[in-house]
Design an enzyme around this catalytic site. Structure first.
Site, short mmCIF file in Angstrom:
data_model
loop_
_atom_site.label_atom_id
_atom_site.label_comp_id
_atom_site.label_asym_id
_atom_site.label_seq_id
_atom_site.Cartn_x
_atom_site.Cartn_y
_atom_site.Cartn_z
N VAL A 1 -33.80 -16.88 19.74
CA VAL A 1 -34.90 -17.54 18.59
C VAL A 1 -34.23 -18.37 17.41
O VAL A 1 -35.02 -18.86 16.64
CB VAL A 1 -35.91 -16.51 17.75
N ASN B 1 -41.90 -11.60 17.27
CA ASN B 1 -41.42 -10.32 16.94
C ASN B 1 -39.77 -10.10 16.74
O ASN B 1 -39.54 -9.27 16.12
CB ASN B 1 -41.94 -9.36 17.95
N SER C 1 -42.72 -7.40 7.87
CA SER C 1 -42.18 -6.14 7.39
C SER C 1 -42.72 -5.92 6.28
O SER C 1 -43.21 -6.89 5.45
CB SER C 1 -40.69 -6.12 7.40
N TYR D 1 -32.73 -9.65 4.64
CA TYR D 1 -34.10 -9.13 5.44
C TYR D 1 -35.39 -9.34 4.57
O TYR D 1 -36.16 -9.86 4.85
CB TYR D 1 -33.66 -7.76 5.73
N ALA E 1 -35.94 -11.53 1.92
CA ALA E 1 -36.13 -12.69 1.91
C ALA E 1 -36.71 -13.26 2.99
O ALA E 1 -37.72 -14.44 2.90
CB ALA E 1 -34.81 -13.70 1.16
N SER E 2 -36.21 -13.08 4.04
CA SER E 2 -36.87 -13.54 5.31
C SER E 2 -38.15 -13.07 5.68
O SER E 2 -39.18 -13.99 6.06
CB SER E 2 -35.73 -13.16 6.68
N LYS E 3 -38.44 -12.04 5.62
CA LYS E 3 -39.59 -11.42 5.86
C LYS E 3 -40.85 -11.76 4.78
O LYS E 3 -41.94 -12.14 5.21
CB LYS E 3 -39.68 -9.83 5.77
N ILE F 1 -40.97 2.39 11.82
CA ILE F 1 -41.42 2.57 13.13
C ILE F 1 -40.35 2.96 13.98
O ILE F 1 -39.11 2.36 13.92
CB ILE F 1 -41.88 1.35 13.68
P1 NDP Z 1 -35.52 -3.72 18.06
O1 NDP Z 1 -33.83 -3.76 17.35
O2 NDP Z 1 -35.79 -2.37 18.83
O3 NDP Z 1 -35.76 -5.07 18.82
C1 NDP Z 1 -35.33 -6.32 18.46
C2 NDP Z 1 -35.67 -7.35 19.39
O4 NDP Z 1 -35.69 -8.53 19.01
C3 NDP Z 1 -34.97 -6.99 20.81
O5 NDP Z 1 -35.83 -7.25 22.08
C4 NDP Z 1 -33.97 -7.90 20.57
O6 NDP Z 1 -33.62 -8.34 21.99
C5 NDP Z 1 -34.62 -9.46 19.88
N1 NDP Z 1 -33.99 -10.03 19.38
C6 NDP Z 1 -32.94 -10.03 18.38
N2 NDP Z 1 -32.26 -11.12 17.75
C7 NDP Z 1 -32.73 -12.13 18.80
C8 NDP Z 1 -32.67 -13.51 18.94
N3 NDP Z 1 -31.64 -14.12 18.17
N4 NDP Z 1 -33.39 -14.16 19.87
C9 NDP Z 1 -34.14 -13.54 20.74
N5 NDP Z 1 -34.52 -12.08 20.70
C10 NDP Z 1 -33.66 -11.52 19.59
O7 NDP Z 1 -36.29 -3.80 16.85
P2 NDP Z 1 -37.91 -3.42 16.35
O8 NDP Z 1 -38.51 -3.48 17.70
O9 NDP Z 1 -37.66 -2.21 15.51
O10 NDP Z 1 -38.35 -4.80 15.57
C11 NDP Z 1 -39.07 -5.67 16.08
C12 NDP Z 1 -39.74 -6.46 14.78
O11 NDP Z 1 -40.36 -5.57 14.09
C13 NDP Z 1 -38.57 -7.00 14.00
O12 NDP Z 1 -38.74 -8.32 13.52
C14 NDP Z 1 -38.11 -6.10 12.71
O13 NDP Z 1 -37.76 -6.96 11.61
C15 NDP Z 1 -39.83 -5.81 12.43
N6 NDP Z 1 -39.89 -4.59 11.76
C16 NDP Z 1 -39.37 -3.42 12.23
C17 NDP Z 1 -39.65 -2.19 11.70
C18 NDP Z 1 -39.27 -0.88 12.34
O14 NDP Z 1 -39.46 0.24 11.54
N7 NDP Z 1 -38.68 -0.82 13.38
C19 NDP Z 1 -40.20 -2.10 10.36
C20 NDP Z 1 -40.73 -3.51 9.99
C21 NDP Z 1 -40.56 -4.67 10.64
P3 NDP Z 1 -32.17 -8.87 22.48
O15 NDP Z 1 -30.96 -8.08 21.62
O16 NDP Z 1 -32.11 -8.67 24.00
O17 NDP Z 1 -32.07 -10.51 22.39
#
Ligand code: NDP
Length: 253
Positions: A63, A89, A141, A154, A156-158, A187
């Site tokens: 992404v 996401n 977030s 993080y 600033a991005s969110k 989560i």
């Molecule tokens: P995980 O680490 O479990 O999953 C993150 C996902 O993002 C993976 O599928 C990873 O896949 C993908 N990813 C990361 N970098 C890239 C990239 N450069 N290109 C494509 N895919 C990418 O995280 P969560 O499921 O916990 O988080 C998902 C979203 O929710 C995030 O944006 C996070 O900031 C947000 N969030 C999560 C919270 C939580 O408590 N869990 C709280 C608040 C927000 P791969 O490595 O295969 O590329």
């Protein structure tokens, strides 16, 4: 089948929240394109969806690259003819004292957590403008709403992604493109487990700081993710909705 006949792309669908959303969208009748960098994990998600009678396709994406994201949208349209729902996401965490944050740390977080969301919105909207509109959902977030130490990049991005959601919603409302965000609290996923394991936030502290006294599960987000994608939310745009057990609202000790 609240998403019957819809075509959805979910970024970061190899695990965690993205995987949960992809599986639920498929259960609700959507054809789902799952994307991330890990093609092996994505293949497993597609298998799971197909095993329960759904339809899915895996496409690799980084992404941080506008071209890569545009490629996913183009390939989705080639495969399924349209794009109704885009879930931005994919994200990474970045925990470091701000004085130690290197330009590389800062760039990596911003490129993934903010630029990636913009590229997803932009590529999706280009296609949605050619059809009858669509729904974009950004997973941001609660850290984009309140300030947390050691999370400058993080947060600033969110915060940027939350405001971007509103800007694009008002810009594209006349094109029938709705843009909303879900701002989760803690989560249970690998991302949070990693922060707990590295000792940055003890699990007990999370529970204590959360009025509902527990951490969230991926399941807790799925009802809203389906609602925002479905026609039931047709008058909803520019909304950033927290799902956090009361964490953001809480102002006491
Ligand atoms: P995980 O680490 O479990 O999953 C993150 C996902 O993002 C993976 O599928 C990873 O896949 C993908 N990813 C990361 N970098 C890239 C990239 N450069 N290109 C494509 N895919 C990418 O995280 P969560 O499921 O916990 O988080 C998902 C979203 O929710 C995030 O944006 C996070 O900031 C947000 N969030 C999560 C919270 C939580 O408590 N869990 C709280 C608040 C927000 P791969 O490595 O295969 O590329």
């Amino acid at each position: 089948m609240r998403l019957d006949k819809k075509v959805a792309v979910v970024t970061g669908a190899s695990k965690g929240i993205g995987k949960g959303i992809a599986l639920r969208y498929a259960q609700e009748g959507a054809r789902v394109v799952v994307t991330s960098r890990s093609t092996d994990l994505l293949a497993g998600v597609v298998e799971e969806i197909k095993a329960s009678g759904g339809e899915a396709l895996a496409l690799p994406v980084d992404v941080r690259s506008a071209q890569s994201v545009q490629g996913v949208v183009d390939d989705t349209v080639k495969a399924y003819g349209r794009l109704d729902v885009m879930v931005n996401n994919a994200g990474i965490s970045m925990v470091k004292a701000s004085e130690d944050l290197s330009p590389e740390d800062w760039t990596r977080a911003l490129e993934t957590d903010l630029f990636g969301v913009f590229y997803g919105c932009q590529s999706a909207a280009r296609q949605m403008m050619k059809q009858d509109g669509g729904a974009i959902i950004n997973i941001t977030s609660c850290y984009g709403i309140v300030a947390v130490p050691m999370r400058a990049a993080y947060c600033a991005s969110k915060a940027g992604a939350n405001h971007l959601t509103k800007v694009l919603a008002v810009e594209w409302a006349g094109k029938n493109i709705r843009v909303n965000a879900i701002a989760p609290g803690y989560i249970r996923t690998e991302l949070v487990q990693d922060v707990i394991d590295r000792g940055f936030i003890p699990l007990e502290a999370i529970k204590k700081r959360t009025p509902q006294g527990r951490m969230g599960e991926v399941e807790d987000l799925l009802g809203l993710a389906v609602y925002m994608a479905s026609d039931e939310s047709s008058f909803m745009t520019g909304s950033v909705v927290s799902i956090d057990g009361g964490w953001t609202a809480y102002g006491y000790l």
